[in-house]
Design an enzyme around this catalytic site. Sequence first.
Site, short mmCIF file in Angstrom:
data_model
loop_
_atom_site.label_atom_id
_atom_site.label_comp_id
_atom_site.label_asym_id
_atom_site.label_seq_id
_atom_site.Cartn_x
_atom_site.Cartn_y
_atom_site.Cartn_z
N ASP A 1 1.05 2.76 3.71
CA ASP A 1 0.19 3.86 3.24
C ASP A 1 1.04 5.11 3.00
OD1 ASP A 1 -1.97 5.26 2.30
OD2 ASP A 1 -3.05 5.33 4.21
N ASN B 1 -5.83 9.62 6.81
CA ASN B 1 -7.14 9.04 6.59
C ASN B 1 -7.01 7.53 6.39
OD1 ASN B 1 -9.87 8.82 6.22
ND2 ASN B 1 -9.82 9.32 4.05
N HIS C 1 0.84 -1.20 0.00
CA HIS C 1 0.00 0.00 0.00
C HIS C 1 0.87 1.25 0.00
CE1 HIS C 1 -3.98 1.91 1.53
NE2 HIS C 1 -3.23 2.84 0.95
N ASP D 1 -8.74 2.85 -3.33
CA ASP D 1 -8.18 3.49 -2.14
C ASP D 1 -8.18 5.02 -2.23
OD1 ASP D 1 -6.97 3.38 0.47
OD2 ASP D 1 -5.23 4.24 -0.51
N HIS E 1 3.22 14.30 0.35
CA HIS E 1 2.60 15.59 0.04
C HIS E 1 3.65 16.68 0.14
CE1 HIS E 1 -1.54 14.30 -0.31
NE2 HIS E 1 -1.48 13.68 0.84
#
Length: 453
Positions: A332, A305, A87, A179, A336
């Site tokens: 995950d 999230n 992920h 996702d 950013h």
Amino acid sequence: MIEAIVFRGVRAVDAGARSASPSASAVTAALEDAAAEVDVVVERGRITRLGRDAGADFAGPSRDRSGRVRVVERRGAWLLPGLIDIHAHLREPGAEGKEDVASGLLAAAAGGFVDVCCMPNTRPVNDSRVVTEMLVAKGRAHGGARLHPIGAITMGQAGEQLSEMADTRAAGAVAVSDDGRCVTNSHVMRRALEYASTFDLPVIQHAEDHALTEGAQMHEGSVSTRLGLRGWPRVAEDVIVARDLLLAEYVGARYHVAHVSTAGSVRLLREAKSRGVPVTAEVTPHHLLLTHEALLGYDTACKVNPPLREEHDVEALRAGLSDGTIDCVATDHAPHGTLDKNVELAEAAPGMIGLELCLPLLLGLVHAGQLPLGRLVEAMTTAPARVVGIDVPRLREGARADLVLVDPTERWTIDPARLRSKSRNTPFLGRTVAGRVVMTLCEGRIIFEHAEA
Ligand SMILES: [Zn+2]
């Protein structure tokens, strides 16, 4: 040209190694958990010898091969199978300023990963053969850690029309997921499970009832009340997991829950597994290590999230990971830029990077005696391999040399200047951790080596 890499006196730690004894001191227990010291010889991309002094022939001065044998002397270090992350968000195509395939795979190698599955919420969405093929080609061209795309469940991740899974599968996709968005429509989810099962693709669900989380900034609880922020209640995850488990059982299809965050989900998974429902699940390092209290200073790096939950959720997640209710760890990894994070919490993009820090952070739980080392290794190697149906890594003679060398006790401070990712969005910057990835091998090639500053 290097013909052989020889690791001398390392502790080969395979998945499912004996659990740490609860009575021993934590670090000692973790070390005893590892196997006895062995030599491991890598030639032509494979492990050719493994055993006590198996590399002695190569290391002695009488057998000098003028630099063609690389001898790695790191006695007591752990040699693990290469790690697998199912992920990650590598942001290509569409947001290459945050990350791209090459930088993401470099970060992965620095974290000990040799296989990375990338989520399809890119621009455009990976719901087609074209995007999957492009990603596979970029991964091959990079030549480091291997890339495995995950295709979208629905076209454009809009939650309505199923994607052409036969095409993405043929192009190399290993799973399907929307996702970032949840497949909330029960009929669509049923058809997705049925259709994906005909291609033996697991359906990975981002479990979030969006009707219950609209405008949410963080976990709904005492901290959100104190800060005056709209909350994301646990039940928004639990209702989707409960429904999906019923659907997966009804259809008989493989179902995987992404980033489990609540005690309720763990309870539902445990019950479903006890009845043989074909379900698997993953948990992130941040959900295992942080609670909603990390948001008290409005730190946007902690906006993720699903959101960071409460102490008793963290305890349930750790217990679920330890006993195998939660099969694997997944990062995950969600890069950013500063523009996405240096804003008010309400405007900040959710997510944090994870590839380079996952193993060192979670070794903290091993050192503290809260997670058996063998279970952690299994959760980062064989378990995720089984979820997405890629080769299961092995630490034995004849196996492909996908390896990560770890100094389990070296203490170091996470320095933003030394991260390989293009992004720096993590609340763990400046934290001192114990456990360093020293070297990563993929198919016998060194794809990462730690250099002293
Ligand atoms: Zn997600």
